[in-house]
Design an enzyme around this catalytic site. Structure first.
Site, mmCIF file in Angstrom:
data_model
loop_
_atom_site.group_PDB
_atom_site.id
_atom_site.type_symbol
_atom_site.label_atom_id
_atom_site.label_comp_id
_atom_site.label_asym_id
_atom_site.label_seq_id
_atom_site.Cartn_x
_atom_site.Cartn_y
_atom_site.Cartn_z
ATOM 1 N N ARG A 20 0.754 -1.245 0.002
ATOM 2 C CA ARG A 20 -0.028 0.073 -0.033
ATOM 3 C C ARG A 20 0.808 1.390 -0.084
ATOM 4 O O ARG A 20 2.106 1.240 0.084
ATOM 5 C CB ARG A 20 -0.843 -0.073 1.408
ATOM 6 C CG ARG A 20 -0.242 -0.259 2.368
ATOM 7 C CD ARG A 20 -1.370 -0.179 3.571
ATOM 8 N NE ARG A 20 -0.827 -0.521 4.817
ATOM 9 C CZ ARG A 20 -0.570 0.561 5.974
ATOM 10 N NH1 ARG A 20 -1.125 1.742 5.834
ATOM 11 N NH2 ARG A 20 -0.025 0.015 7.069
ATOM 12 N N GLY A 21 0.158 2.415 -0.109
ATOM 13 C CA GLY A 21 0.913 3.700 0.056
ATOM 14 C C GLY A 21 2.247 3.804 -1.159
ATOM 15 O O GLY A 21 1.837 3.458 -1.965
ATOM 16 N N ASP A 31 7.763 -9.605 8.167
ATOM 17 C CA ASP A 31 7.811 -8.523 8.973
ATOM 18 C C ASP A 31 9.399 -8.139 9.373
ATOM 19 O O ASP A 31 10.188 -8.919 9.890
ATOM 20 C CB ASP A 31 7.147 -9.085 10.263
ATOM 21 C CG ASP A 31 7.103 -8.008 11.216
ATOM 22 O OD1 ASP A 31 7.782 -6.999 11.331
ATOM 23 O OD2 ASP A 31 6.347 -8.480 12.314
ATOM 24 N N VAL A 32 9.541 -7.048 9.185
ATOM 25 C CA VAL A 32 10.941 -6.530 9.194
ATOM 26 C C VAL A 32 11.685 -6.421 10.555
ATOM 27 O O VAL A 32 12.753 -6.387 10.786
ATOM 28 C CB VAL A 32 11.368 -4.985 8.345
ATOM 29 C CG1 VAL A 32 11.078 -5.335 6.766
ATOM 30 C CG2 VAL A 32 10.435 -3.927 9.187
ATOM 31 N N TYR A 53 10.683 8.903 15.063
ATOM 32 C CA TYR A 53 10.970 8.879 13.590
ATOM 33 C C TYR A 53 11.888 9.552 12.934
ATOM 34 O O TYR A 53 12.656 9.078 12.239
ATOM 35 C CB TYR A 53 9.374 9.165 13.389
ATOM 36 C CG TYR A 53 8.966 9.184 11.691
ATOM 37 C CD1 TYR A 53 8.670 7.928 11.036
ATOM 38 C CD2 TYR A 53 9.328 10.113 10.886
ATOM 39 C CE1 TYR A 53 8.617 7.839 9.737
ATOM 40 C CE2 TYR A 53 8.898 10.338 9.429
ATOM 41 C CZ TYR A 53 8.560 8.850 8.983
ATOM 42 O OH TYR A 53 8.233 8.872 7.650
ATOM 43 N N LYS A 62 14.874 8.190 10.558
ATOM 44 C CA LYS A 62 15.289 8.556 9.029
ATOM 45 C C LYS A 62 16.492 9.401 9.088
ATOM 46 O O LYS A 62 17.364 9.235 7.911
ATOM 47 C CB LYS A 62 14.268 9.584 8.809
ATOM 48 C CG LYS A 62 12.700 9.060 8.610
ATOM 49 C CD LYS A 62 12.688 7.704 7.733
ATOM 50 C CE LYS A 62 11.373 7.222 7.488
ATOM 51 N NZ LYS A 62 11.423 5.952 6.801
HETATM 52 P P1 NDP Z 1 1.842 3.372 4.776
HETATM 53 O O1 NDP Z 1 1.427 3.631 6.288
HETATM 54 O O2 NDP Z 1 0.630 3.613 4.119
HETATM 55 O O3 NDP Z 1 2.506 2.027 4.647
HETATM 56 C C1 NDP Z 1 3.594 1.617 5.332
HETATM 57 C C2 NDP Z 1 4.149 0.141 4.774
HETATM 58 O O4 NDP Z 1 5.217 -0.341 5.584
HETATM 59 C C3 NDP Z 1 2.801 -0.793 4.905
HETATM 60 O O5 NDP Z 1 3.066 -1.496 3.674
HETATM 61 C C4 NDP Z 1 3.181 -1.650 6.143
HETATM 62 O O6 NDP Z 1 2.757 -2.871 6.014
HETATM 63 C C5 NDP Z 1 4.822 -1.415 6.061
HETATM 64 N N1 NDP Z 1 5.003 -2.003 7.213
HETATM 65 C C6 NDP Z 1 5.077 -1.123 8.175
HETATM 66 N N2 NDP Z 1 5.549 -1.882 9.699
HETATM 67 C C7 NDP Z 1 6.236 -3.102 8.994
HETATM 68 C C8 NDP Z 1 6.947 -4.270 9.480
HETATM 69 N N3 NDP Z 1 7.440 -4.368 10.648
HETATM 70 N N4 NDP Z 1 7.488 -5.141 8.503
HETATM 71 C C9 NDP Z 1 6.887 -5.072 7.238
HETATM 72 N N5 NDP Z 1 6.525 -3.976 6.609
HETATM 73 C C10 NDP Z 1 6.019 -2.880 7.469
HETATM 74 O O7 NDP Z 1 3.176 4.430 4.841
HETATM 75 P P2 NDP Z 1 3.651 5.319 3.527
HETATM 76 O O8 NDP Z 1 3.049 4.673 2.140
HETATM 77 O O9 NDP Z 1 3.156 6.632 3.666
HETATM 78 O O10 NDP Z 1 5.191 5.340 3.870
HETATM 79 C C11 NDP Z 1 6.109 4.412 3.271
HETATM 80 C C12 NDP Z 1 7.469 5.005 3.784
HETATM 81 O O11 NDP Z 1 7.583 6.520 3.270
HETATM 82 C C13 NDP Z 1 7.662 4.986 5.093
HETATM 83 O O12 NDP Z 1 9.120 4.486 5.204
HETATM 84 C C14 NDP Z 1 7.515 6.363 5.551
HETATM 85 O O13 NDP Z 1 8.304 6.559 6.742
HETATM 86 C C15 NDP Z 1 8.055 7.135 4.383
HETATM 87 N N6 NDP Z 1 7.426 8.422 4.365
HETATM 88 C C16 NDP Z 1 6.358 8.764 4.239
HETATM 89 C C17 NDP Z 1 5.699 10.037 4.110
HETATM 90 C C18 NDP Z 1 4.286 10.228 3.931
HETATM 91 O O14 NDP Z 1 3.831 11.539 4.215
HETATM 92 N N7 NDP Z 1 3.479 9.586 3.878
HETATM 93 C C19 NDP Z 1 6.788 11.269 4.235
HETATM 94 C C20 NDP Z 1 8.033 10.893 4.104
HETATM 95 C C21 NDP Z 1 8.519 9.441 4.159
HETATM 96 P P3 NDP Z 1 1.399 -3.202 6.577
HETATM 97 O O15 NDP Z 1 0.268 -2.885 5.449
HETATM 98 O O16 NDP Z 1 1.110 -4.874 6.690
HETATM 99 O O17 NDP Z 1 1.135 -2.485 7.771
#
Ligand code: NDP
Length: 240
Positions: free
Chosen positions: A18-19, A54-55, A146, A150
């Protein structure tokens, strides 16, 4: 010097269900690469190959890489994207809130990067792209956990760039600003307006705009970029 892309590359995107991760995965898939996404829970998105991982668990990371290597071969491009937030002002932040974010964003990234580099070094080619954040350089009130992770990714990428540059592997950090995903969907309207006012481009970013930059950094045209922090933040950081 650049060369034509060798397709299909094996591209592994962590948190690609996702995302931002999903947008990155779909962008590489459109290029014809063999894209594998990791998902922690649920299932892989339609049309993409998925692996459960799961990381925060070394065993889970080991198992995911063993499955990828046995089924498809070694990873050519790693996009370490999985990340979480657990915001709160520092005086009220529990040790658990701090450690759990470090475990996912920093140690979790280390685990996936470490598993990727040995085959890349052997092939004398590879791209590792870490998804950082503008707050890793600017700081952010309420995000000491956080932002620390980063910033840590920058030190990690730059150290690895020095360790493995001579083996043709590059390590870069993409530093997004605010992106429209689940992570930012919980912001109140007031906070959102405040953040938008601090962004010269006057809006949040789409996940696809991040994906395009990741695609470039993984391309042959970006062969001489390593140890870089590349902002995709609408001007929010301005060199920070
Ligand atoms: P989302 O919350 O939409 O998605 C996070 C993703 O990380 C999901 O796929 C989630 O899996 C996965 N994840 C979280 N924890 C774990 C884990 N322990 N093991 C494996 N997978 C995991 O976040 P975004 O898409 O917004 O963010 C993606 C990256 O971009 C992140 O690193 C975030 O810090 C960075 N970022 C985001 C910003 C923003 O404004 N959105 C800005 C700057 C950086 P699951 O679906 O299973 O939970």
């Amino acid at each position: 010097m650049t060369s034509s892309p060798v397709s299909p590359r094996i591209v592994f995107v962590t948190g690609g269900n996702r995302g931002i991760g999903l947008a990155i995965a779909r962008t590489f898939a459109k290029l014809g690469d063999l894209v594998i996404v990791s998902y922690r829970s649920g299932a892989a998105p339609d049309g993409l190959v998925g692996v459960q991982m799961d990381v925060t668990s070394q065993e889970s990371v080991n198992a995911a890489f063993a499955e990828i290597e046995a089924t498809y071969g070694s990873v050519d491009v790693l996009v370490a994207n999985a990340g979480v937030t657990r915001d709160g002002l520092t005086m009220r932040m529990s040790e658990e809130d701090f450690i759990s974010v470090v475990e996912t964003n920093l140690t979790g990234t280390f685990r996936t990067v470490q598993k990727s580099i040995s085959p890349m070094v052997k092939k004398r080619s590879g791209r590792v792209i870490l998804i950082g954040s503008v707050v890793g350089l600017m700081g952010s009130a309420g995000q000491a956990n956080y932002a620390s992770t980063k910033s840590g990714l920058i030190g990690m990428a730059r150290s690895l760039a020095r360790e493995y540059g001579s083996r043709g592997v590059t390590f870069n950090v993409i530093a997004p600003g605010f992106v429209e995903t689940d992570m930012t969907s919980t912001l109140s309207e007031t906070l959102r307006e405040k953040y938008v006012a601090a962004i010269p481009l006057g809006r949040f970013c789409s996940p696809e705009e991040i994906a395009e930059v990741v695609k470039f950094v993984a391309s042959p045209e970006a062969s001489y970029i390593t140890g870089a922090v590349i902002p995709v933040d609408g001007g929010m950081g301005m060199g920070h």
